[in-house]
Write an enzyme that holds these catalytic residues in place. Structure first.
Site, PDB file in Angstrom:
ATOM      1  N   ARG A  30       0.825  -1.109   0.115  1.00 32.79           N
ATOM      2  CA  ARG A  30       0.345   0.239   0.218  1.00 32.79           C
ATOM      3  C   ARG A  30       0.569   1.208  -0.122  1.00 32.79           C
ATOM      4  O   ARG A  30       2.254   1.487   1.072  1.00 32.79           O
ATOM      5  CB  ARG A  30      -0.927   0.640   1.190  1.00 32.79           C
ATOM      6  CG  ARG A  30      -1.874  -0.729   1.016  1.00 32.79           C
ATOM      7  CD  ARG A  30      -3.190  -0.775   2.483  1.00 32.79           C
ATOM      8  NE  ARG A  30      -3.713  -2.282   2.032  1.00 32.79           N
ATOM      9  CZ  ARG A  30      -4.561  -2.660   1.185  1.00 32.79           C
ATOM     10  NH1 ARG A  30      -4.895  -1.596   0.535  1.00 32.79           N
ATOM     11  NH2 ARG A  30      -5.429  -3.686   1.623  1.00 32.79           N
ATOM     12  N   ASP A  31       0.538   2.154  -0.288  1.00 32.56           N
ATOM     13  CA  ASP A  31       1.508   3.431  -0.541  1.00 32.56           C
ATOM     14  C   ASP A  31       1.275   4.225   0.810  1.00 32.56           C
ATOM     15  O   ASP A  31       0.262   4.721   0.924  1.00 32.56           O
ATOM     16  CB  ASP A  31       0.486   4.037  -1.877  1.00 32.56           C
ATOM     17  CG  ASP A  31       1.573   5.921  -2.187  1.00 32.56           C
ATOM     18  OD1 ASP A  31       2.203   5.777  -3.138  1.00 32.56           O
ATOM     19  OD2 ASP A  31       1.925   6.277  -1.188  1.00 32.56           O
ATOM     20  N   VAL A  97      10.229   8.228  -6.613  1.00 28.13           N
ATOM     21  CA  VAL A  97      10.908   7.104  -6.259  1.00 28.13           C
ATOM     22  C   VAL A  97      11.880   6.207  -7.181  1.00 28.13           C
ATOM     23  O   VAL A  97      10.968   6.140  -8.119  1.00 28.13           O
ATOM     24  CB  VAL A  97      10.131   5.992  -5.567  1.00 28.13           C
ATOM     25  CG1 VAL A  97      11.549   4.738  -5.371  1.00 28.13           C
ATOM     26  CG2 VAL A  97      10.328   6.195  -4.392  1.00 28.13           C
ATOM     27  N   HIS A 101       7.316   1.735 -10.684  1.00 27.47           N
ATOM     28  CA  HIS A 101       6.622   0.848 -10.144  1.00 27.47           C
ATOM     29  C   HIS A 101       5.010   1.428 -10.869  1.00 27.47           C
ATOM     30  O   HIS A 101       4.857   2.832 -11.733  1.00 27.47           O
ATOM     31  CB  HIS A 101       6.858   1.371  -8.107  1.00 27.47           C
ATOM     32  CG  HIS A 101       6.596   3.080  -8.170  1.00 27.47           C
ATOM     33  ND1 HIS A 101       8.028   4.219  -9.088  1.00 27.47           N
ATOM     34  CD2 HIS A 101       5.245   4.143  -8.343  1.00 27.47           C
ATOM     35  CE1 HIS A 101       7.660   4.445  -7.915  1.00 27.47           C
ATOM     36  NE2 HIS A 101       6.527   5.325  -8.469  1.00 27.47           N
ATOM     37  N   HIS A 103       1.312   2.198 -10.020  1.00 31.07           N
ATOM     38  CA  HIS A 103       0.269   3.012  -8.943  1.00 31.07           C
ATOM     39  C   HIS A 103      -1.159   2.319  -9.904  1.00 31.07           C
ATOM     40  O   HIS A 103      -1.868   2.029 -10.409  1.00 31.07           O
ATOM     41  CB  HIS A 103       0.390   4.152  -8.353  1.00 31.07           C
ATOM     42  CG  HIS A 103       0.818   4.988  -8.496  1.00 31.07           C
ATOM     43  ND1 HIS A 103       1.227   5.947  -7.481  1.00 31.07           N
ATOM     44  CD2 HIS A 103       2.890   5.556  -9.026  1.00 31.07           C
ATOM     45  CE1 HIS A 103       2.367   6.527  -7.561  1.00 31.07           C
ATOM     46  NE2 HIS A 103       3.144   5.780  -8.534  1.00 31.07           N
TER      47      HIS A 103
HETATM   48  P1  AMP Z   1       6.052   8.726  -7.856  1.00 35.67           P
HETATM   49  O1  AMP Z   1       5.356   9.696  -7.751  1.00 35.67           O
HETATM   50  O2  AMP Z   1       5.270   7.533  -8.997  1.00 35.67           O
HETATM   51  O3  AMP Z   1       7.890   7.791  -7.966  1.00 35.67           O
HETATM   52  O4  AMP Z   1       5.969   8.031  -6.572  1.00 35.67           O
HETATM   53  C1  AMP Z   1       6.170   7.240  -5.416  1.00 35.67           C
HETATM   54  C2  AMP Z   1       5.107   6.596  -4.480  1.00 35.67           C
HETATM   55  O5  AMP Z   1       6.010   5.829  -3.584  1.00 35.67           O
HETATM   56  C3  AMP Z   1       4.639   7.790  -3.472  1.00 35.67           C
HETATM   57  O6  AMP Z   1       3.236   8.304  -3.927  1.00 35.67           O
HETATM   58  C4  AMP Z   1       5.193   7.687  -2.160  1.00 35.67           C
HETATM   59  O7  AMP Z   1       3.409   8.056  -1.487  1.00 35.67           O
HETATM   60  C5  AMP Z   1       5.397   5.960  -1.361  1.00 35.67           C
HETATM   61  N1  AMP Z   1       5.938   5.814  -0.648  1.00 35.67           N
HETATM   62  C6  AMP Z   1       7.209   6.223  -0.329  1.00 35.67           C
HETATM   63  N2  AMP Z   1       7.982   5.713   0.356  1.00 35.67           N
HETATM   64  C7  AMP Z   1       6.757   4.622   0.676  1.00 35.67           C
HETATM   65  C8  AMP Z   1       7.105   3.630   1.629  1.00 35.67           C
HETATM   66  N3  AMP Z   1       7.882   3.286   2.117  1.00 35.67           N
HETATM   67  N4  AMP Z   1       5.630   2.408   1.602  1.00 35.67           N
HETATM   68  C9  AMP Z   1       4.839   2.769   0.869  1.00 35.67           C
HETATM   69  N5  AMP Z   1       4.824   3.590  -0.007  1.00 35.67           N
HETATM   70  C10 AMP Z   1       6.115   4.640  -0.401  1.00 35.67           C
END
Ligand code: AMP
Length: 114
Positions: A30-31, A97, A101, A103
């Site tokens: 989960r995000d 990140v 990945h 979403h």
């Molecule tokens: P993006 O902006 O597409 O790179 O999405 C990265 C996502 O990773 C964001 O929605 C963050 O909220 C999520 N995220 C970052 N660290 C963690 C974590 N430790 N566990 C779960 N989700 C995370």
């Protein structure tokens, strides 16, 4: 694998996270900052940042990720109401990140595309 990558650390169990699904190619969490009632991340176990960095031998990984997303959407009960799959790539997308990945967003009306 990348030593400092947060998703690689989760994959290795160095950062605690509830792994909802795992197979040989990807896992689902989960995000941590959900933007919808259902907000999952489908993460390949192989570390790469961009689709452009994906060599042909890893293309089946993408298929497995979409299959996991579909199955997780069903488990979360959002198939009939609908859901959105998003992959951010690079600065203009807001990618935070640097580990590819997918979403999976659902559980509310998501509005139009940005
Ligand atoms: P993006 O902006 O597409 O790179 O999405 C990265 C996502 O990773 C964001 O929605 C963050 O909220 C999520 N995220 C970052 N660290 C963690 C974590 N430790 N566990 C779960 N989700 C995370």
């Amino acid at each position: 694998m990348s030593d400092e990558c947060i998703f690689c650390k989760i994959n290795r169990g160095e950062i605690p996270s509830d792994i909802l699904y795992r197979d040989e190619d990807c896992f689902v969490i989960r995000d941590v900052a959900p933007r919808a009632p259902v907000h999952l991340l489908v993460i390949p176990t192989v570390h790469f940042t961009y689709l452009s960095g994906l060599s042909e031998e890893f293309q089946p990984v993408l298929g497995r990720m979409f299959s996991a997303a579909k199955d997780m959407a069903a488990r979360e009960g959002v198939v009939d109401s609908g859901y959105r799959l998003v992959i951010n790539q690079g600065p203009d997308s807001g990618q935070e990140v640097p580990h590819l990945h997918l979403h999976v967003l659902g559980g509310r009306h998501l509005g139009g595309m940005a």
